[in-house]
Design an enzyme around this catalytic site. Structure first.
Site, mmCIF file in Angstrom:
data_model
loop_
_atom_site.group_PDB
_atom_site.id
_atom_site.type_symbol
_atom_site.label_atom_id
_atom_site.label_comp_id
_atom_site.label_asym_id
_atom_site.label_seq_id
_atom_site.Cartn_x
_atom_site.Cartn_y
_atom_site.Cartn_z
ATOM 1 N N ALA A 1 76.124 100.656 -20.846
ATOM 2 C CA ALA A 1 76.806 100.454 -22.136
ATOM 3 C C ALA A 1 78.328 100.397 -22.037
ATOM 4 O O ALA A 1 79.001 100.415 -23.056
ATOM 5 C CB ALA A 1 76.395 101.564 -23.103
ATOM 6 N N SER B 1 79.997 97.918 -20.259
ATOM 7 C CA SER B 1 80.497 96.573 -19.957
ATOM 8 C C SER B 1 79.628 95.501 -20.595
ATOM 9 O O SER B 1 78.462 95.741 -20.927
ATOM 10 C CB SER B 1 80.538 96.346 -18.434
ATOM 11 N N ILE C 1 77.490 92.875 -22.618
ATOM 12 C CA ILE C 1 76.711 92.977 -23.855
ATOM 13 C C ILE C 1 76.269 94.409 -24.128
ATOM 14 O O ILE C 1 75.904 94.729 -25.254
ATOM 15 C CB ILE C 1 75.497 92.023 -23.856
ATOM 16 N N SER D 1 65.256 88.231 -18.115
ATOM 17 C CA SER D 1 66.081 87.026 -18.023
ATOM 18 C C SER D 1 65.166 85.823 -17.835
ATOM 19 O O SER D 1 64.060 85.940 -17.307
ATOM 20 C CB SER D 1 67.035 87.128 -16.830
ATOM 21 N N TYR E 1 65.367 87.079 2.533
ATOM 22 C CA TYR E 1 65.972 87.447 1.240
ATOM 23 C C TYR E 1 66.723 86.274 0.608
ATOM 24 O O TYR E 1 67.488 85.578 1.264
ATOM 25 C CB TYR E 1 66.931 88.613 1.452
#
Length: 324
Positions: free
Chosen positions: A37, A39, A41, A170, A192
């Site tokens: 909380a 940074s 949105i 997302s 990866y």
């Protein structure tokens, strides 16, 4: 992107802001935890929830930054109720300490907003020796939710109000590895991919919410669990693109990217809107129900992710995740 401003069934669109989608909602008496909380949105989510009367606990890695954000919100929203608590989601010890401290405080918990995350970083291991994006974006929130669930259940029973768990996923969940979740290669550095590993963690956010939905229904508890895509946000550009690409994308940004108030809208909608009452196990986009990929709706995969995550969080180290 051509329908960026087109309203869906909810009456809202990609252009709607967090204030607009919660207009007229009274959150007085509710308590929420918002991870990350301090940074992006997360700040706007905390501010708008506080604006609607919610007591917001800002769970942040850097409490100094969190304190500054709290001060700024209180200056903008007189009477806002905010607390700052330390939480590093990449560390299971930190998650356990946070949950223990929260429970010791005696606070109720109506809303759990699993907002924090990292994106497309180079291959790194967490303090628990687990690939960092999987550890931070999924596993930390999985453990946090698990440890706070009894508090949420008690609050829901005592307050006679619906509890809500909100996982920020997302659209990148569509770009996970081909098999979806690489259970036997979570820590495989050689294969990866930073983008696919991000997609994998975001797919797990949806699967986590869906398995939670199933278990909460079986328990007969009045708590919902949903996931969402906040949208591509302008402020995140510089972190993930080189300067040339950022400039090129910036030229069309106002047409395809969201502002921070727009980016926090879907989170605030799913957390507070009366339209979402009783809705659970869904995936939201632009403050409307949307369809994730079929893998995200695979109940067997969701259970497998749940069991795998349980094993990892109970083992206290990532050793079991490295076996091939």
């Amino acid at each position: 992107m051509w329908f960026f401003g087109k309203k869906g069934a909810s009456g809202f669109s990609a252009r709607s802001t967090a204030e607009e989608v919660t207009h007229g909602v009274d959150g007085t008496g509710l308590t929420a935890i918002v991870t990350g909380a301090s940074s992006g949105i997360g700040v706007e989510t905390a501010r708008v929830l506080a604006l609607r009367g919610v007591h917001v606990v800002m769970a942040v890695r850097n409490t100094g930054s969190g304190a500054k954000v709290k001060e700024d919100i209180v200056n903008r929203v007189p009477g806002a109720k905010l607390d700052v608590m330390e939480l590093d989601l990449s560390s299971m010890d930190s998650v356990k300490k946070f949950a223990s401290d929260y429970k010791s405080s005696g606070r109720p918990l109506n809303l759990l907003i699993n907002n924090a995350g990292i994106m497309a970083c180079p291959f790194m291991l967490s303090k628990d020796n687990i690939e960092l994006q999987f550890a931070t974006n999924h596993l930390g929130h999985f453990l946090l939710t698990k440890l706070l669930l009894d508090t949420m259940k008690n609050t829901s029973r005592e307050s006679k109000r619906e509890g809500r768990i909100v996982n920020l996923s997302s659209e990148a969940h569509r770009y996970s590895y081909p098999e979806g979740v690489r259970f036997d290669k979570i820590n495989d550095k050689s294969s990866y991919s930073s983008i696919r590993a991000y997609g994998q963690s975001k797919l797990c956010n949806i699967l986590h919410a869906n398995e939670l939905t199933k278990q909460l229904k079986e328990d007969g508890v009045n708590i919902t669990a949903n996931s969402l895509h906040p949208g591509a946000i302008m402020t995140n550009l510089g972190r993930y693109f080189n300067s040339y690409l950022a400039g090129a994308v910036g030229a069309v940004a106002k047409y395809v990217l969201k502002t921070v108030p727009q980016g926090a809208a879907t989170t605030c909608y799913v957390a507070l809107s009366p339209q979402v009452t009783g809705v659970t196990g869904e995936y939201f986009l632009d403050s409307n129900i949307a369809k994730p990929i079929s893998l995200a709706k695979d109940s067997e995969l969701a259970k497998k992710v749940w069991d795998f995550s349980t094993k990892l969080t109970e083992s206290q180290s990532g050793e079991s995740s490295t076996s091939n």
